[in-house]
Enzyme design. Structure first.
Site, PDB file in Angstrom:
ATOM      1  N   ASN A  84       2.669  -0.655  -8.132  1.00 11.72           N
ATOM      2  CA  ASN A  84       1.501   0.193  -8.347  1.00 11.72           C
ATOM      3  C   ASN A  84       1.985   1.560  -8.833  1.00 11.72           C
ATOM      4  O   ASN A  84       2.636   2.281  -8.092  1.00 11.72           O
ATOM      5  CB  ASN A  84       0.738   0.318  -7.021  1.00 11.72           C
ATOM      6  CG  ASN A  84      -0.523   1.155  -7.154  1.00 11.72           C
ATOM      7  OD1 ASN A  84      -0.714   1.861  -8.137  1.00 11.72           O
ATOM      8  ND2 ASN A  84      -1.381   1.080  -6.144  1.00 11.72           N
TER       9      ASN A  84
ATOM     10  N   HIS B   2      -6.643  -1.751 -13.148  1.00 11.52           N
ATOM     11  CA  HIS B   2      -5.599  -1.014 -12.434  1.00 11.52           C
ATOM     12  C   HIS B   2      -4.787  -2.018 -11.625  1.00 11.52           C
ATOM     13  O   HIS B   2      -5.330  -2.909 -10.966  1.00 11.52           O
ATOM     14  CB  HIS B   2      -6.231   0.039 -11.517  1.00 11.52           C
ATOM     15  CG  HIS B   2      -5.275   0.618 -10.527  1.00 11.52           C
ATOM     16  ND1 HIS B   2      -4.034   1.090 -10.899  1.00 11.52           N
ATOM     17  CD2 HIS B   2      -5.363   0.790  -9.188  1.00 11.52           C
ATOM     18  CE1 HIS B   2      -3.402   1.530  -9.826  1.00 11.52           C
ATOM     19  NE2 HIS B   2      -4.180   1.359  -8.775  1.00 11.52           N
TER      20      HIS B   2
ATOM     21  N   CYS C  89      -5.476   6.935  -8.863  1.00 12.94           N
ATOM     22  CA  CYS C  89      -5.267   5.740  -9.701  1.00 12.94           C
ATOM     23  C   CYS C  89      -6.352   5.563 -10.758  1.00 12.94           C
ATOM     24  O   CYS C  89      -6.175   4.786 -11.698  1.00 12.94           O
ATOM     25  CB  CYS C  89      -5.192   4.496  -8.825  1.00 12.94           C
ATOM     26  SG  CYS C  89      -3.952   4.630  -7.537  1.00 12.94           S
TER      27      CYS C  89
HETATM   28  O1  UT7 Z   1      -3.934   1.907  -6.052  1.00  8.55           O
HETATM   29  C1  UT7 Z   1      -4.968   2.376  -5.261  1.00  8.55           C
HETATM   30  C2  UT7 Z   1      -5.732   1.331  -4.562  1.00  8.55           C
HETATM   31  N1  UT7 Z   1      -4.902   0.553  -3.687  1.00  8.55           N
HETATM   32  C3  UT7 Z   1      -5.314  -0.625  -3.265  1.00  8.55           C
HETATM   33  O2  UT7 Z   1      -6.350  -1.071  -3.667  1.00  8.55           O
HETATM   34  C4  UT7 Z   1      -4.463  -1.365  -2.259  1.00  8.55           C
HETATM   35  C5  UT7 Z   1      -5.358  -2.152  -1.340  1.00  8.55           C
HETATM   36  N2  UT7 Z   1      -4.679  -2.770  -0.200  1.00  8.55           N
HETATM   37  C6  UT7 Z   1      -3.752  -3.754  -0.346  1.00  8.55           C
HETATM   38  O3  UT7 Z   1      -3.364  -4.091  -1.449  1.00  8.55           O
HETATM   39  C7  UT7 Z   1      -3.278  -4.471   0.902  1.00  8.55           C
HETATM   40  O4  UT7 Z   1      -4.082  -4.067   1.983  1.00  8.55           O
HETATM   41  C8  UT7 Z   1      -1.788  -4.200   1.244  1.00  8.55           C
HETATM   42  C9  UT7 Z   1      -0.907  -4.900   0.234  1.00  8.55           C
HETATM   43  C10 UT7 Z   1      -1.496  -2.719   1.225  1.00  8.55           C
HETATM   44  C11 UT7 Z   1      -1.463  -4.758   2.620  1.00  8.55           C
HETATM   45  O5  UT7 Z   1      -1.755  -6.143   2.658  1.00  8.55           O
HETATM   46  P1  UT7 Z   1      -2.631  -6.732   3.861  1.00  8.55           P
HETATM   47  O6  UT7 Z   1      -2.747  -8.174   3.618  1.00  8.55           O
HETATM   48  O7  UT7 Z   1      -3.919  -5.942   3.900  1.00  8.55           O
HETATM   49  O8  UT7 Z   1      -1.705  -6.467   5.121  1.00  8.55           O
HETATM   50  P2  UT7 Z   1      -1.983  -5.617   6.438  1.00  8.55           P
HETATM   51  O9  UT7 Z   1      -1.870  -4.170   6.148  1.00  8.55           O
HETATM   52  O10 UT7 Z   1      -3.247  -6.090   7.078  1.00  8.55           O
HETATM   53  O11 UT7 Z   1      -0.783  -6.063   7.350  1.00  8.55           O
HETATM   54  C12 UT7 Z   1      -0.647  -7.438   7.781  1.00  8.55           C
HETATM   55  C13 UT7 Z   1       0.653  -7.601   8.517  1.00  8.55           C
HETATM   56  C14 UT7 Z   1       0.862  -6.575   9.621  1.00  8.55           C
HETATM   57  O12 UT7 Z   1       1.538  -7.218  10.692  1.00  8.55           O
HETATM   58  P3  UT7 Z   1       0.741  -7.733  11.985  1.00  8.55           P
HETATM   59  O13 UT7 Z   1       0.077  -6.520  12.549  1.00  8.55           O
HETATM   60  O14 UT7 Z   1      -0.228  -8.745  11.478  1.00  8.55           O
HETATM   61  O15 UT7 Z   1       1.828  -8.292  12.830  1.00  8.55           O
HETATM   62  C15 UT7 Z   1       1.779  -5.558   9.016  1.00  8.55           C
HETATM   63  O16 UT7 Z   1       2.564  -4.867   9.965  1.00  8.55           O
HETATM   64  O17 UT7 Z   1       1.749  -7.408   7.624  1.00  8.55           O
HETATM   65  C16 UT7 Z   1       2.651  -6.438   8.152  1.00  8.55           C
HETATM   66  N3  UT7 Z   1       3.265  -5.719   7.048  1.00  8.55           N
HETATM   67  C17 UT7 Z   1       4.426  -6.107   6.480  1.00  8.55           C
HETATM   68  N4  UT7 Z   1       5.254  -7.132   6.734  1.00  8.55           N
HETATM   69  C18 UT7 Z   1       6.351  -7.254   5.967  1.00  8.55           C
HETATM   70  C19 UT7 Z   1       2.809  -4.615   6.410  1.00  8.55           C
HETATM   71  N5  UT7 Z   1       3.647  -4.271   5.433  1.00  8.55           N
HETATM   72  C20 UT7 Z   1       4.659  -5.185   5.453  1.00  8.55           C
HETATM   73  C21 UT7 Z   1       5.815  -5.353   4.673  1.00  8.55           C
HETATM   74  N6  UT7 Z   1       6.624  -6.391   4.960  1.00  8.55           N
HETATM   75  N7  UT7 Z   1       6.138  -4.530   3.661  1.00  8.55           N
END
Ligand code: UT7
Length: 315
Positions: free
Chosen positions: A271, A241, A113
């Site tokens: 993204n 980005h 990225c």
């Molecule tokens: O481009 C290169 C650089 N990329 C980045 O900088 C991305 C950085 N990371 C992020 O933007 C975020 O971490 C994400 C958007 C990828 C994820 O968001 P988050 O707030 O960190 O969520 P998480 O991974 O901690 O997941 C929280 C909850 C989980 O459920 P439990 O374990 O709390 O029950 C996941 O299973 O959200 C759940 N979850 C979803 N729920 C509905 C994960 N993906 C989804 C989804 N729909 N698509």
């Protein structure tokens, strides 16, 4: 003193929009989760279009916008890790499709990225030695080919697209003061490669990547300002980005950046990795928010882990 300025911009996005509502019919997700956690509403995936089509569309528009002919281009660098072929490169395909001169240096560069920033810096160095002083810099990704539909944490995030700029190198232009870096981390964020028998797929540990990003962005802003001897007030526009709207919001709050000085299009495109920064620059240019004399501070971060920042002006 010597450096590059932007002469023209272009972009290409495939026709097929993938909405959050559609995704919630094929994956265990919903619009509320995706919108509140990422800011994304739609992303575009190639159906009939190829990676080469996207590059050609963006590059032609940038050339036309700059008023520059293909035969005036001295170098062409495409930031990508999702080209149609591992070889020939997207750069070689562009040479053919645009009819760039045979001695134009054309190649691809992979810094995930952050790739567009790595490509801009590479172009600044290349053009210093090139016989023709105009360069084409692209960020182009067809990430839909790598999506892991079994992983709801990543499959909702990524889209396809291409953005391009034509830059001009001159001895009396300032350097873009690029800051580029990486620390090799094979596990955090990437695409599985040749070591795996299965098809290549995106993987990411979201939360640690988020933490890395929110540290990388201010580091890049501070470093670029220090290197260039400029202040926040000297910057007309901040281009980030587009990985997550929350990452941009945190940076905006930290630096008190007013709404008229930054832009988000993640809601539309998701993204798009290396394409995200030139897609923003091209849209801003079309909207008249940046133009001749504008100075933009650009920040990228992503797989690798890589990061980059630069200060670049419009000619
Ligand atoms: O481009 C290169 C650089 N990329 C980045 O900088 C991305 C950085 N990371 C992020 O933007 C975020 O971490 C994400 C958007 C990828 C994820 O968001 P988050 O707030 O960190 O969520 P998480 O991974 O901690 O997941 C929280 C909850 C989980 O459920 P439990 O374990 O709390 O029950 C996941 O299973 O959200 C759940 N979850 C979803 N729920 C509905 C994960 N993906 C989804 C989804 N729909 N698509």
């Amino acid at each position: 003193m010597s450096g590059i300025k932007i002469k023209g911009t272009g972009r290409f996005v495939p026709a097929k929009a993938i909405t959050n509502e559609y995704l919630s019919t094929i994956v265990d997700t919903n619009d509320e989760w995706i919108t509140s956690r990422t800011g994304i509403k739609t992303r575009f995936h190639c159906t009939t279009e190829t990676h080469t089509d996207m590059c050609v569309g963006a590059a032609r528009q940038a050339l036309e916008n700059a008023g520059i002919k293909p035969e005036e281009i001295g170098a062409c660098v495409v930031a990508t890790f999702s080209a149609d072929y591992l070889s020939p490169s997207a750069g070689c395909m562009l040479q053919r499709e645009l009819g760039l001169p045979h001695d134009t240096v054309c190649f691809d560069l992979n810094a995930a990225c952050s790739g567009f920033l790595f490509a801009l810096h590479t172009m600044e160095c290349l053009l210093a030695a090139a016989p023709r002083k105009y360069g084409l810099v692209l960020g182009a990704e067809m990430l839909s080919r790598f999506i892991n539909w079994e992983d709801r944490g990543t499959c909702v995030l990524f889209g396809d697209g291409a953005g391009a700029v034509v830059v001009e190198w001159r001895e009396d232009y300032p350097s873009i003061h690029a800051l580029l870096g990486c620390h090799g981390d094979p596990n955090m964020l990437g695409v599985t490669g040749a070591e795996k028998p299965a098809p290549a797929r995106i993987f990411m540990h979201g939360q640690p990547t988020f933490k890395f990003a929110v540290q990388a962005v201010p580091y890049c802003i501070d470093q670029v300002l220090e290197r260039s001897g400029k202040t926040m007030d000297d910057v007309d526009f901040f281009v980030f980005h587009q990985a997550n709207a929350r990452i941009i919001d945190l940076a905006v709050r930290k630096y008190h950046i007013p709404p008229e000085k930054y832009y988000k299009n993640i809601q539309k495109y998701g993204n798009t990795s290396a394409a995200s920064i030139p897609l923003v620059i091209s849209e801003l240019h079309d909207l008249g928010k940046v133009g001749p004399g504008s100075r933009i501070l650009v920040v990228g971060f992503g797989g690798g882990l890589t990061w980059g920042g630069a200060l670049i002006e419009f000619a």
